[in-house]
Write a protein that holds these residues in place. Structure first.
Motif, PDB file in Angstrom:
ATOM      1  N   UNK A   2     -26.972 -25.030  -6.187  1.00 28.21           N
ATOM      2  CA  UNK A   2     -28.372 -25.079  -6.664  1.00 28.21           C
ATOM      3  C   UNK A   2     -28.597 -26.215  -6.718  1.00 28.21           C
ATOM      4  N   UNK A   3     -30.232 -26.402  -6.583  1.00 25.92           N
ATOM      5  CA  UNK A   3     -30.696 -27.568  -6.464  1.00 25.92           C
ATOM      6  C   UNK A   3     -31.103 -27.982  -7.767  1.00 25.92           C
ATOM      7  N   UNK A   4     -30.745 -29.303  -7.979  1.00 22.01           N
ATOM      8  CA  UNK A   4     -30.967 -30.058  -9.237  1.00 22.01           C
ATOM      9  C   UNK A   4     -32.148 -30.958  -9.233  1.00 22.01           C
ATOM     10  N   UNK A   5     -33.022 -30.942 -10.127  1.00 21.87           N
ATOM     11  CA  UNK A   5     -34.319 -31.849  -9.846  1.00 21.87           C
ATOM     12  C   UNK A   5     -33.794 -33.263 -10.624  1.00 21.87           C
ATOM     13  N   UNK A   6     -34.475 -34.206  -9.925  1.00 23.17           N
ATOM     14  CA  UNK A   6     -34.401 -35.621 -10.339  1.00 23.17           C
ATOM     15  C   UNK A   6     -35.662 -36.258  -9.900  1.00 23.17           C
ATOM     16  N   UNK A   7     -35.916 -37.424 -10.247  1.00 27.71           N
ATOM     17  CA  UNK A   7     -37.115 -38.066  -9.523  1.00 27.71           C
ATOM     18  C   UNK A   7     -37.015 -39.741  -9.094  1.00 27.71           C
ATOM     19  N   UNK A  43     -40.715 -55.361 -18.307  1.00 29.38           N
ATOM     20  CA  UNK A  43     -39.716 -55.424 -17.380  1.00 29.38           C
ATOM     21  C   UNK A  43     -38.894 -54.310 -16.981  1.00 29.38           C
ATOM     22  N   UNK A  44     -38.543 -53.584 -18.051  1.00 27.77           N
ATOM     23  CA  UNK A  44     -37.865 -52.120 -18.204  1.00 27.77           C
ATOM     24  C   UNK A  44     -38.506 -51.029 -17.396  1.00 27.77           C
ATOM     25  N   UNK A  45     -40.029 -51.100 -17.806  1.00 28.41           N
ATOM     26  CA  UNK A  45     -40.637 -50.366 -17.177  1.00 28.41           C
ATOM     27  C   UNK A  45     -40.825 -50.202 -15.632  1.00 28.41           C
ATOM     28  N   UNK A  46     -40.821 -51.554 -15.220  1.00 28.62           N
ATOM     29  CA  UNK A  46     -41.088 -51.825 -13.714  1.00 28.62           C
ATOM     30  C   UNK A  46     -39.610 -51.612 -12.994  1.00 28.62           C
ATOM     31  N   UNK A  47     -38.407 -51.958 -13.725  1.00 27.64           N
ATOM     32  CA  UNK A  47     -36.855 -51.955 -12.894  1.00 27.64           C
ATOM     33  C   UNK A  47     -36.204 -51.064 -13.332  1.00 27.64           C
ATOM     34  N   UNK A  48     -36.809 -50.037 -14.259  1.00 26.24           N
ATOM     35  CA  UNK A  48     -35.707 -49.033 -14.643  1.00 26.24           C
ATOM     36  C   UNK A  48     -36.671 -47.534 -14.828  1.00 26.24           C
ATOM     37  N   UNK A  49     -35.914 -46.385 -14.071  1.00 20.21           N
ATOM     38  CA  UNK A  49     -36.749 -45.159 -14.358  1.00 20.21           C
ATOM     39  C   UNK A  49     -36.904 -44.806 -15.903  1.00 20.21           C
ATOM     40  N   UNK A  50     -38.200 -44.670 -16.365  1.00 19.87           N
ATOM     41  CA  UNK A  50     -38.319 -44.502 -17.934  1.00 19.87           C
ATOM     42  C   UNK A  50     -37.887 -42.995 -18.191  1.00 19.87           C
ATOM     43  N   UNK A  51     -37.304 -43.093 -19.417  1.00 20.75           N
ATOM     44  CA  UNK A  51     -36.675 -41.686 -19.838  1.00 20.75           C
ATOM     45  C   UNK A  51     -38.080 -41.147 -20.601  1.00 20.75           C
ATOM     46  N   UNK A  52     -38.771 -41.656 -21.044  1.00 22.64           N
ATOM     47  CA  UNK A  52     -40.123 -41.178 -21.556  1.00 22.64           C
ATOM     48  C   UNK A  52     -41.230 -42.240 -21.573  1.00 22.64           C
ATOM     49  N   UNK A  53     -42.224 -41.560 -21.410  1.00 23.67           N
ATOM     50  CA  UNK A  53     -43.370 -42.642 -21.205  1.00 23.67           C
ATOM     51  C   UNK A  53     -44.632 -41.996 -22.138  1.00 23.67           C
ATOM     52  N   UNK A  73     -44.170 -41.000  -9.436  1.00 31.55           N
ATOM     53  CA  UNK A  73     -43.027 -40.306  -9.716  1.00 31.55           C
ATOM     54  C   UNK A  73     -42.936 -39.417  -8.448  1.00 31.55           C
ATOM     55  N   UNK A  74     -41.755 -39.581  -7.612  1.00 32.73           N
ATOM     56  CA  UNK A  74     -41.348 -38.779  -6.630  1.00 32.73           C
ATOM     57  C   UNK A  74     -40.244 -38.209  -6.973  1.00 32.73           C
ATOM     58  N   UNK A  75     -40.337 -36.639  -6.736  1.00 31.64           N
ATOM     59  CA  UNK A  75     -39.401 -35.620  -7.311  1.00 31.64           C
ATOM     60  C   UNK A  75     -38.383 -35.817  -6.158  1.00 31.64           C
ATOM     61  N   UNK A  76     -36.931 -35.665  -6.704  1.00 34.90           N
ATOM     62  CA  UNK A  76     -35.756 -35.763  -5.664  1.00 34.90           C
ATOM     63  C   UNK A  76     -34.933 -34.445  -6.114  1.00 34.90           C
ATOM     64  N   UNK A  77     -34.412 -33.959  -5.048  1.00 40.58           N
ATOM     65  CA  UNK A  77     -33.294 -32.649  -5.332  1.00 40.58           C
ATOM     66  C   UNK A  77     -32.116 -33.041  -4.868  1.00 40.58           C
ATOM     67  N   UNK A  78     -31.191 -32.499  -5.761  1.00 41.29           N
ATOM     68  CA  UNK A  78     -29.629 -32.718  -5.605  1.00 41.29           C
ATOM     69  C   UNK A  78     -29.090 -31.581  -5.505  1.00 41.29           C
ATOM     70  N   UNK A  79     -27.898 -31.443  -5.216  1.00 39.61           N
ATOM     71  CA  UNK A  79     -27.355 -30.380  -5.375  1.00 39.61           C
ATOM     72  C   UNK A  79     -26.048 -30.211  -6.405  1.00 39.61           C
ATOM     73  N   UNK A  80     -25.992 -29.016  -7.013  1.00 38.04           N
ATOM     74  CA  UNK A  80     -25.034 -28.661  -7.990  1.00 38.04           C
ATOM     75  C   UNK A  80     -24.106 -27.356  -7.590  1.00 38.04           C
ATOM     76  N   UNK A  81     -23.061 -27.184  -8.215  1.00 35.33           N
ATOM     77  CA  UNK A  81     -21.911 -26.306  -7.775  1.00 35.33           C
ATOM     78  C   UNK A  81     -22.576 -24.874  -8.595  1.00 35.33           C
ATOM     79  N   UNK A  82     -22.697 -23.794  -7.936  1.00 33.90           N
ATOM     80  CA  UNK A  82     -22.876 -22.534  -8.260  1.00 33.90           C
ATOM     81  C   UNK A  82     -22.096 -21.386  -7.801  1.00 33.90           C
ATOM     82  N   UNK A  83     -22.295 -20.233  -8.655  1.00 36.99           N
ATOM     83  CA  UNK A  83     -21.356 -19.071  -8.196  1.00 36.99           C
ATOM     84  C   UNK A  83     -22.288 -18.041  -7.465  1.00 36.99           C
TER      85      UNK A  83
END
Length: 108
Positions: A2-7, A43-53, A73-83
């Protein structure tokens, strides 16, 4: 699978495209737009992905760089194990059920 979303948080790249290489250059520009952040927060805003803004901060960043939220914000797709199901569709793995045993005080 299954595709898991990130950014991907692209603020640093957008700053570089605008020839802004110091995080300290961003603070005054945000302040001009009513966003008050400490030096460390910028500094954190520039160097780390914010958890909330706040929407105000996002709006100010878009105004400063003449961009849209989708540029930052560029969406990224990863994979996760599914049945796999009988119909060939994917479904998340179910939680395993476990029987519980209630034991009263004094019982083995």
């Amino acid at each position: 699978m299954i595709e898991k979303m990130g950014y991907e948080w692209r603020l640093r790249q957008i700053m570089a495209e605008h020839e802004m290489f110091q995080t300290s250059d961003l603070g005054p520009l945000l302040a001009e737009r009513g966003v008050s952040l400490s030096r460390e927060q910028v500094y954190r805003l520039v160097t780390q992905p914010p958890q909330r803004m706040s929407m105000g901060t996002l709006d100010a960043l878009c105004d400063i760089f003449g961009c849209t939220p989708s540029d930052l914000i560029k969406p990224m797709v990863g994979n996760a194990q599914v049945k796999k199901t009988a119909g060939g569709e994917s479904a998340p793995l179910p939680l395993k059920e476990r029987r519980t045993t209630i034991r009263r005080p004094g019982q083995p």
